[in-house]
Scaffold this motif. Sequence first.
Motif, PDB file in Angstrom:
ATOM      1  N   MET A 162       0.841  -1.197   0.000  1.00  0.00           N
ATOM      2  CA  MET A 162       0.000   0.000   0.000  1.00  0.00           C
ATOM      3  C   MET A 162       0.877   1.248   0.000  1.00  0.00           C
ATOM      4  SD  MET A 162      -3.081  -0.894   2.687  1.00  0.00           S
ATOM      5  CE  MET A 162      -3.773   0.764   2.471  1.00  0.00           C
ATOM      6  N   GLY A 163       0.314   2.340  -0.480  1.00  0.00           N
ATOM      7  CA  GLY A 163       0.975   3.634  -0.412  1.00  0.00           C
ATOM      8  C   GLY A 163      -0.046   4.692  -0.047  1.00  0.00           C
ATOM      9  N   VAL A 164       0.372   5.699   0.700  1.00  0.00           N
ATOM     10  CA  VAL A 164      -0.527   6.787   1.069  1.00  0.00           C
ATOM     11  C   VAL A 164       0.232   8.105   0.993  1.00  0.00           C
ATOM     12  CG1 VAL A 164      -0.032   6.463   3.533  1.00  0.00           C
ATOM     13  CG2 VAL A 164      -2.110   7.685   2.835  1.00  0.00           C
ATOM     14  N   GLU A 165      -0.419   9.112   0.425  1.00  0.00           N
ATOM     15  CA  GLU A 165       0.176  10.443   0.311  1.00  0.00           C
ATOM     16  C   GLU A 165      -0.151  11.222   1.585  1.00  0.00           C
ATOM     17  OE1 GLU A 165      -0.173  14.148  -2.812  1.00  0.00           O
ATOM     18  OE2 GLU A 165      -0.436  12.087  -3.554  1.00  0.00           O
ATOM     19  N   VAL A 166       0.890  11.638   2.314  1.00  0.00           N
ATOM     20  CA  VAL A 166       0.709  12.200   3.659  1.00  0.00           C
ATOM     21  C   VAL A 166       1.260  13.626   3.738  1.00  0.00           C
ATOM     22  CG1 VAL A 166       1.170  11.868   6.117  1.00  0.00           C
ATOM     23  CG2 VAL A 166       1.004   9.870   4.595  1.00  0.00           C
ATOM     24  N   PRO A 167       0.473  14.581   4.194  1.00  0.00           N
ATOM     25  CA  PRO A 167       0.999  15.929   4.462  1.00  0.00           C
ATOM     26  C   PRO A 167       2.062  15.855   5.554  1.00  0.00           C
ATOM     27  CG  PRO A 167      -1.394  15.945   4.369  1.00  0.00           C
ATOM     28  CD  PRO A 167      -0.989  14.503   4.382  1.00  0.00           C
ATOM     29  N   PHE A 168       3.073  16.692   5.455  1.00  0.00           N
ATOM     30  CA  PHE A 168       4.184  16.638   6.408  1.00  0.00           C
ATOM     31  C   PHE A 168       3.715  16.711   7.860  1.00  0.00           C
ATOM     32  CE2 PHE A 168       6.937  18.702   2.912  1.00  0.00           C
ATOM     33  CZ  PHE A 168       7.232  17.453   2.384  1.00  0.00           C
ATOM     34  N   GLU A 169       2.701  17.574   8.131  1.00  0.00           N
ATOM     35  CA  GLU A 169       2.283  17.770   9.522  1.00  0.00           C
ATOM     36  C   GLU A 169       1.566  16.559  10.109  1.00  0.00           C
ATOM     37  OE1 GLU A 169      -1.011  19.609   6.937  1.00  0.00           O
ATOM     38  OE2 GLU A 169       1.178  19.388   6.929  1.00  0.00           O
ATOM     39  N   LEU A 170       1.187  15.575   9.251  1.00  0.00           N
ATOM     40  CA  LEU A 170       0.473  14.393   9.742  1.00  0.00           C
ATOM     41  C   LEU A 170       1.355  13.147   9.810  1.00  0.00           C
ATOM     42  CD1 LEU A 170      -2.968  14.716   7.895  1.00  0.00           C
ATOM     43  CD2 LEU A 170      -2.390  15.386  10.229  1.00  0.00           C
ATOM     44  N   LEU A 171       2.632  13.311   9.500  1.00  0.00           N
ATOM     45  CA  LEU A 171       3.510  12.136   9.470  1.00  0.00           C
ATOM     46  C   LEU A 171       3.565  11.415  10.810  1.00  0.00           C
ATOM     47  CD1 LEU A 171       6.571  13.175   7.267  1.00  0.00           C
ATOM     48  CD2 LEU A 171       5.028  11.236   6.907  1.00  0.00           C
ATOM     49  N   GLY A 172       3.614  12.174  11.911  1.00  0.00           N
ATOM     50  CA  GLY A 172       3.674  11.552  13.233  1.00  0.00           C
ATOM     51  C   GLY A 172       2.454  10.692  13.516  1.00  0.00           C
ATOM     52  N   LEU A 173       1.264  11.214  13.219  1.00  0.00           N
ATOM     53  CA  LEU A 173       0.030  10.452  13.425  1.00  0.00           C
ATOM     54  C   LEU A 173      -0.003   9.198  12.555  1.00  0.00           C
ATOM     55  CD1 LEU A 173      -2.690  13.274  13.596  1.00  0.00           C
ATOM     56  CD2 LEU A 173      -2.037  11.703  15.436  1.00  0.00           C
ATOM     57  N   VAL A 174       0.404   9.351  11.298  1.00  0.00           N
ATOM     58  CA  VAL A 174       0.371   8.218  10.377  1.00  0.00           C
ATOM     59  C   VAL A 174       1.334   7.123  10.817  1.00  0.00           C
ATOM     60  CG1 VAL A 174       0.941   7.478   8.021  1.00  0.00           C
ATOM     61  CG2 VAL A 174      -0.432   9.536   8.387  1.00  0.00           C
ATOM     62  N   TYR A 175       2.554   7.503  11.179  1.00  0.00           N
ATOM     63  CA  TYR A 175       3.537   6.500  11.607  1.00  0.00           C
ATOM     64  C   TYR A 175       3.075   5.778  12.870  1.00  0.00           C
ATOM     65  CZ  TYR A 175       7.354   7.033   8.299  1.00  0.00           C
ATOM     66  OH  TYR A 175       8.127   6.980   7.167  1.00  0.00           O
ATOM     67  N   HIS A 176       2.461   6.505  13.785  1.00  0.00           N
ATOM     68  CA  HIS A 176       1.955   5.879  15.007  1.00  0.00           C
ATOM     69  C   HIS A 176       0.896   4.825  14.668  1.00  0.00           C
ATOM     70  CE1 HIS A 176       0.668   5.396  19.170  1.00  0.00           C
ATOM     71  NE2 HIS A 176      -0.585   5.582  18.764  1.00  0.00           N
ATOM     72  N   GLN A 177       0.008   5.152  13.740  1.00  0.00           N
ATOM     73  CA  GLN A 177      -1.038   4.221  13.363  1.00  0.00           C
ATOM     74  C   GLN A 177      -0.473   3.009  12.623  1.00  0.00           C
ATOM     75  OE1 GLN A 177      -4.149   4.949  14.465  1.00  0.00           O
ATOM     76  NE2 GLN A 177      -4.642   2.836  13.912  1.00  0.00           N
ATOM     77  N   LEU A 178       0.509   3.244  11.763  1.00  0.00           N
ATOM     78  CA  LEU A 178       1.135   2.138  11.041  1.00  0.00           C
ATOM     79  C   LEU A 178       1.830   1.180  11.997  1.00  0.00           C
ATOM     80  CD1 LEU A 178       2.719   3.926   7.924  1.00  0.00           C
ATOM     81  CD2 LEU A 178       0.536   2.717   8.080  1.00  0.00           C
ATOM     82  N   GLN A 179       2.508   1.728  12.987  1.00  0.00           N
ATOM     83  CA  GLN A 179       3.196   0.884  13.958  1.00  0.00           C
ATOM     84  C   GLN A 179       2.201   0.113  14.815  1.00  0.00           C
ATOM     85  OE1 GLN A 179       5.650   3.828  15.839  1.00  0.00           O
ATOM     86  NE2 GLN A 179       7.151   3.863  14.173  1.00  0.00           N
TER      87      GLN A 179
END
Length: 239
Positions: free
Chosen positions: A174-191
């Motif tokens: 999978m791939g997702v396009e992420v705004p820079f300010e949301l990277l922390g939230l996205v990485y937390h959810q992925l982990q």
Amino acid sequence: MQVITSLLHLQPNCCNPNKNKHLRHRLICWCNKAMSSSSNSQPGAFTTLRETVTFKQEIKKSKFIAIAGHIPDQQFANSFLSQVKDPKATHNCWAYKVGDQYRSTDDGEPSGTAGKPIQAAIEASGLDRVMVVVIRHFGGILLGSGGLVRAYGRTAAECLKNAPTCFVKSKVPMGVEVPFELLGLVYHQLQSCKVEDINQDYETGTEGTTMVTFKVDFDQAESLKDALKTHCSRELEFY
């Protein structure tokens, strides 16, 4: 499940829209290709062999040696065969199962007396992504068609009977396009979802975003999408 698992880590460069468009197209093609070629079957869960196993028996002076192992895809079957076959043997008969794909060969034995019985043993075992090679050293006594079917089938079945197995969930890219300010939230959810092979490509995303690629269990892909959209409180573009 074997897929391409890494992209080049590139430095941020959002000033060239044509280049970004090209790179985004490349990523979409990568995801589609990885999805279609990863296992030659629909994504799912399966039981396979945990390690290579061997079983030997002698039938009317002929020696039968079965060697079984896990193969992630059809391309790996040739490699496995070249590793275990015996060039000095009279016959190296084999069969494999990868999802809904089957192949077998009699390697010089009468048609249908070796490869098909081995394939039937694999089917009966309930295992997937498995190849069994049965090597025969001829002992001078003909077994007849029925005898060959029983010899190859039973040798393969005994090899698989008590072999150590493991349960596997296939993964999808999978791939997702992420705004820079949301990277922390996205990485937390992925982990939290225990995804694998997380990669980040700054040049593939549009301005102010980065493309994050990863692999996730096939049965968690949709719930992960929903969780990311909920926690990020905005629509995200997935590939």
